[in-house]
Design a protein around this motif. Structure first.
Motif, PDB file in Angstrom:
ATOM      1  N   GLU A  13     -13.213   3.835  -9.522  1.00 55.18           N
ATOM      2  CA  GLU A  13     -11.452   3.530  -9.527  1.00 55.18           C
ATOM      3  C   GLU A  13     -11.646   1.910  -9.903  1.00 55.18           C
ATOM      4  O   GLU A  13     -10.566   1.779 -11.333  1.00 55.18           O
ATOM      5  CB  GLU A  13     -10.689   4.162  -8.303  1.00 55.18           C
ATOM      6  N   ASN A  14     -12.034   1.268  -9.325  1.00 55.18           N
ATOM      7  CA  ASN A  14     -11.997   0.262 -10.152  1.00 55.18           C
ATOM      8  C   ASN A  14     -12.920  -0.016 -11.397  1.00 55.18           C
ATOM      9  O   ASN A  14     -12.977  -1.312 -11.917  1.00 55.18           O
ATOM     10  CB  ASN A  14     -12.881  -1.271  -8.151  1.00 55.18           C
ATOM     11  N   HIS A  15     -13.692   0.822 -11.562  1.00 57.17           N
ATOM     12  CA  HIS A  15     -14.360   0.777 -13.130  1.00 57.17           C
ATOM     13  C   HIS A  15     -13.784   1.328 -13.831  1.00 57.17           C
ATOM     14  O   HIS A  15     -14.210   1.060 -14.822  1.00 57.17           O
ATOM     15  CB  HIS A  15     -16.131   1.674 -12.520  1.00 57.17           C
ATOM     16  N   GLY A  74     -13.878  -4.778  -4.526  1.00 55.54           N
ATOM     17  CA  GLY A  74     -13.602  -5.296  -6.016  1.00 55.54           C
ATOM     18  C   GLY A  74     -13.718  -5.283  -6.694  1.00 55.54           C
ATOM     19  O   GLY A  74     -13.399  -5.708  -8.038  1.00 55.54           O
ATOM     20  N   GLY A  75     -12.371  -4.936  -6.564  1.00 53.89           N
ATOM     21  CA  GLY A  75     -10.330  -5.513  -7.447  1.00 53.89           C
ATOM     22  C   GLY A  75     -10.519  -6.524  -7.574  1.00 53.89           C
ATOM     23  O   GLY A  75     -11.487  -8.010  -7.311  1.00 53.89           O
ATOM     24  N   ALA A 104      -8.044  -1.421  -5.981  1.00 55.78           N
ATOM     25  CA  ALA A 104      -8.577  -0.516  -5.494  1.00 55.78           C
ATOM     26  C   ALA A 104      -9.351  -1.391  -4.158  1.00 55.78           C
ATOM     27  O   ALA A 104     -10.019  -1.360  -4.177  1.00 55.78           O
ATOM     28  CB  ALA A 104      -9.474   1.340  -5.951  1.00 55.78           C
ATOM     29  N   PHE A 105      -8.712  -0.561  -3.569  1.00 56.22           N
ATOM     30  CA  PHE A 105      -9.583  -1.320  -1.925  1.00 56.22           C
ATOM     31  C   PHE A 105      -9.791  -0.086  -0.711  1.00 56.22           C
ATOM     32  O   PHE A 105      -8.453   0.518  -1.049  1.00 56.22           O
ATOM     33  CB  PHE A 105      -9.286  -3.212  -1.681  1.00 56.22           C
ATOM     34  N   VAL A 106      -9.796  -0.409  -0.122  1.00 58.66           N
ATOM     35  CA  VAL A 106     -10.696   0.223   1.499  1.00 58.66           C
ATOM     36  C   VAL A 106      -9.525  -0.363   2.662  1.00 58.66           C
ATOM     37  O   VAL A 106     -10.194  -1.827   2.746  1.00 58.66           O
ATOM     38  CB  VAL A 106     -11.546   0.599   1.526  1.00 58.66           C
ATOM     39  N   ALA A 107      -8.920   0.431   3.311  1.00 59.08           N
ATOM     40  CA  ALA A 107      -8.186  -0.858   4.335  1.00 59.08           C
ATOM     41  C   ALA A 107      -8.178   0.222   5.846  1.00 59.08           C
ATOM     42  O   ALA A 107      -8.490   1.470   5.976  1.00 59.08           O
ATOM     43  CB  ALA A 107      -6.911  -0.083   4.361  1.00 59.08           C
TER      44      ALA A 107
END
Length: 206
Positions: free
Chosen positions: A170-172, A139-140, A179-182
């Motif tokens: 966090e992106n909001h 979402g970033g 911010a992303f998930v790896a």
């Protein structure tokens, strides 16, 4: 530095690396779910990478009680990645895999991350999970996420958007930030792989 303590009193710490005066801040969270610990190895590797031109904050382990118990949840049985305020809603009950807690930020570990991010408002934040072996388009800025994908060899995918997730909140919160998930593979991370992931974090952070 000491950020606070878990439900059972274990310390949760952050390490600040690089240039504290740099405008661009990067956050790395090595472990959120206590049974997904490979990211801790990557978090340690960021220190070895000796970042420059960035203010890099590393939280090796946000869920030390879960790590000690080998459970996804914290000591209250809460999935910390369902306990953040953005689009939070009640999910399950204690003992369920994705129990979201009674209210948003009910857990000390979530409140610690919440306070740190409010303070830093990082340009890039990487939250490590397992075991899917991919980079979630969370979402970033998708260009940042795909660059990290190319640098690490983890394929890009878009996973479901879950209520109360850390990266969703966090992106909001941080317009223009990413911010992303790896999602690391299920197997342990080798030192060479950890160094590769660490260098990728610094390259997408610039």
């Amino acid at each position: 530095m000491l950020l606070g303590h878990s439900v059972q009193g274990r310390p949760i710490r952050a390490v600040e690396l690089g240039d504290p005066g740099a405008q661009r801040k990067v956050l790395v969270v090595g472990c959120v779910h206590g049974n997904e610990t490979a990211g801790i190895t990557v978090a340690h590797a960021v220190d070895r990478a000796k970042p420059r031109r960035l203010d890099v904050w590393v939280v090796n382990d946000l869920n030390p009680d879960g790590v000690a118990a080998h459970t996804r949840q914290n000591a209250h049985g809460v999935d910390l990645n369902r306990n953040f305020p953005w689009r939070w809603r009640p999910l399950g009950r204690r003992g369920d895999q994705q129990y979201s807690g009674q209210v948003p930020l009910s857990e000390p570990e979530s409140r610690i991350a919440h306070s740190l991010i409010l303070r830093l408002r990082p340009a890039v934040a990487v939250w490590f999970h397992q075991p899917l072996g991919l980079v979630d388009e969370s979402g970033g800025d998708v260009a940042v996420e795909r660059r990290f994908s190319r640098l690490t060899g983890l394929p890009p995918r878009r996973l479901a958007r879950y209520p109360g997730s850390a990266v969703g909140w966090e992106n909001h919160l941080v317009p223009g930030g990413t911010a992303f998930v790896a999602e690391l593979p299920a197997r342990p991370v080798t030192p060479r792989q950890a160094d590769r992931y660490a260098h990728a974090i610094l390259r997408v952070g610039i």
